[in-house]
Design a protein around this motif. Sequence first.
Motif, short mmCIF file in Angstrom:
data_model
loop_
_atom_site.label_atom_id
_atom_site.label_comp_id
_atom_site.label_asym_id
_atom_site.label_seq_id
_atom_site.Cartn_x
_atom_site.Cartn_y
_atom_site.Cartn_z
N VAL A 123 1.07 -1.11 -0.09
CA VAL A 123 -0.03 0.10 0.00
C VAL A 123 0.91 1.23 -0.04
N ASP A 124 0.70 2.22 -1.11
CA ASP A 124 1.72 3.31 -1.23
C ASP A 124 3.00 2.89 -0.83
N GLU A 125 3.60 1.92 -1.94
CA GLU A 125 5.21 1.50 -1.69
C GLU A 125 5.59 0.96 -0.20
N SER A 126 4.55 0.75 0.57
CA SER A 126 4.68 0.25 1.82
C SER A 126 4.12 -1.01 2.19
N ILE A 127 4.44 -1.90 2.75
CA ILE A 127 3.91 -3.33 3.14
C ILE A 127 3.11 -3.20 4.42
N GLU A 128 1.80 -3.48 4.35
CA GLU A 128 0.85 -3.79 5.43
C GLU A 128 0.82 -5.16 5.61
N PHE A 129 0.62 -5.56 7.01
CA PHE A 129 0.27 -7.08 7.10
C PHE A 129 -1.10 -7.11 8.10
N TYR A 130 -1.84 -8.13 7.55
CA TYR A 130 -3.12 -8.00 8.15
C TYR A 130 -3.22 -9.35 8.80
N HIS A 131 -3.21 -9.39 10.13
CA HIS A 131 -2.87 -10.60 10.85
C HIS A 131 -4.39 -11.08 10.97
N LEU A 132 -4.34 -12.44 11.17
CA LEU A 132 -5.54 -13.20 11.36
C LEU A 132 -5.46 -14.22 12.41
N ASP A 133 -6.17 -14.12 13.58
CA ASP A 133 -6.09 -15.09 14.58
C ASP A 133 -7.49 -15.36 15.15
N LEU A 134 -8.05 -16.88 14.70
CA LEU A 134 -9.18 -17.23 14.82
C LEU A 134 -9.62 -17.61 16.17
N ASN A 135 -8.69 -17.52 17.30
CA ASN A 135 -9.22 -18.23 18.61
C ASN A 135 -9.80 -16.93 19.18
N LEU A 194 -9.48 -4.94 8.39
CA LEU A 194 -9.21 -4.72 7.13
C LEU A 194 -9.40 -3.44 6.67
N GLN A 195 -10.28 -2.73 7.28
CA GLN A 195 -10.66 -1.28 6.97
C GLN A 195 -9.74 -0.25 7.64
N THR A 196 -10.02 -0.42 8.97
CA THR A 196 -9.31 0.36 10.06
C THR A 196 -7.72 0.29 10.07
N LYS A 197 -7.22 -1.07 9.96
CA LYS A 197 -6.09 -1.60 10.30
C LYS A 197 -5.59 -1.55 11.73
N ALA A 198 -6.74 -1.58 12.58
CA ALA A 198 -6.54 -1.42 14.10
C ALA A 198 -6.77 -3.09 14.44
N GLU A 199 -6.19 -3.33 15.58
CA GLU A 199 -6.36 -4.85 16.16
C GLU A 199 -7.55 -4.86 16.92
N CYS A 200 -8.35 -5.79 16.70
CA CYS A 200 -9.52 -6.05 17.39
C CYS A 200 -9.59 -7.19 17.92
N PRO A 201 -10.65 -7.60 19.08
CA PRO A 201 -10.65 -8.74 19.68
C PRO A 201 -11.23 -9.72 18.65
N SER A 202 -10.40 -10.96 18.70
CA SER A 202 -11.13 -12.33 17.70
C SER A 202 -12.61 -12.68 17.85
N SER A 203 -12.98 -12.19 19.36
CA SER A 203 -14.28 -12.72 19.47
C SER A 203 -15.28 -12.13 18.66
N GLU A 204 -14.96 -11.14 17.84
CA GLU A 204 -16.03 -10.14 16.99
C GLU A 204 -15.90 -11.20 15.75
N LEU A 205 -15.25 -12.16 15.44
CA LEU A 205 -15.40 -12.90 14.34
C LEU A 205 -16.49 -14.14 14.36
#
Length: 387
Positions: free
Chosen positions: A195-207, A217-228
């Motif tokens: 993204v804009d010549e920089s690398i963004e990593f989107y982590h996914l923990d299903l626990n 994926l929109q805000t790039k903020a870390e959210c509790p996995s319970s929301e999944l």
Amino acid sequence: GTKYVNTLGEWNLTYQEATRSGSRAPIIEGTTDAYEVYGSRQFTIDNSLSPNIFIDEDFYYNEDQMWHLPIRNGRIDINDMLSKEKRQYYIPEFGLQAFDPELGLPYMTKIKEQAEFVDNRVVRVPDAPLKVILENGQPNNLKVYQNNVEVPVLDWDIHKGEIYLGRDVEYNDTLHADYSFEQRSFVYKGFADVVDESIEFYHLDLNPLPGHTYTDLQTKAECPSSELLNKAIYLYIMPAYIQNQHGETLVQDDSSVIRHAIYPKETSETTVRENLPQGAFLLGKVLITPTIVPSDAIVLDSRMRGGGVAEDVSLDALKLLNEEATYFWDIGSWDGTPYPSNGVVVLTLPQDVLRRSSEDRGLYEEEIRNLIKNYVAFGVHVIIRYK
């Protein structure tokens, strides 16, 4: 009379059926035990000798670990008749894993990995198929430890990951194993995107338990996995190699080929497919579903009031018989001993003021209380302690 047949034999159709006239190209859906192809419009799939890419269901993680999905390594080649593109799908990240330097790809080795107790002579390791190297008829890369003491190994089941022992072990023993196995999957922990010549990593923990997070994926903020728990996770793969209709070759950049998208559960899969990037191949849909919810709990109160205490018996008399009487649910108070809200005074007096015999000159406790009432305001509760 030409037949277009999937190599796994799940569907077939004639050339006329595959290219029937009309304003819309036909939708071909192919299904096997391992994967499902959704709504693919008029293209062919060439299954290579390697296994196709799909979400591997053969995995288990306990409640303390991060839950990352294993993706079975493979290859899919697609010739798109509409765009005239030739797309190759494979997982470049698979070869970047920590393979055993001596055995090489695709073998991995684990040291002192926790083993599962099956019975007194059998333990099971979490990864299979096993890669066992024999030396003079004995395995030199397969060891089992019982409370840090090596146990003789008699035999093993390569596919189940079970190891048969020459000595009894108990279910409460600490069991570990050294072993090598064939790594067939890539553990998906999220994807990197340029993204804009920089690398963004989107982590996914299903626990979904506390302490585990994923990247929005929109805000790039870390959210509790319970929301999944209220969402659906779609995994798809982008082509690693594309040859367009002009013969030009496009190679995947630093972005990951395997990615995920998150939608509310009620979103239709047709909508999801329409929103995926061009060339994306849908691998599967993942739902995190709780096996037990609070509404499933049934509370049964087995306590009985039977007998009870006569109402004319004071709490002070009951305390002489049983000091914990005031904590009984049908005698005492639920939230502790109630006191007036106006005020409470704690008065500490020497033990000598109490009369121990008829000759003592001290005062009775009742006389002390009557004396204190003359000097405290009305509504103030006095707690007397003797030392």
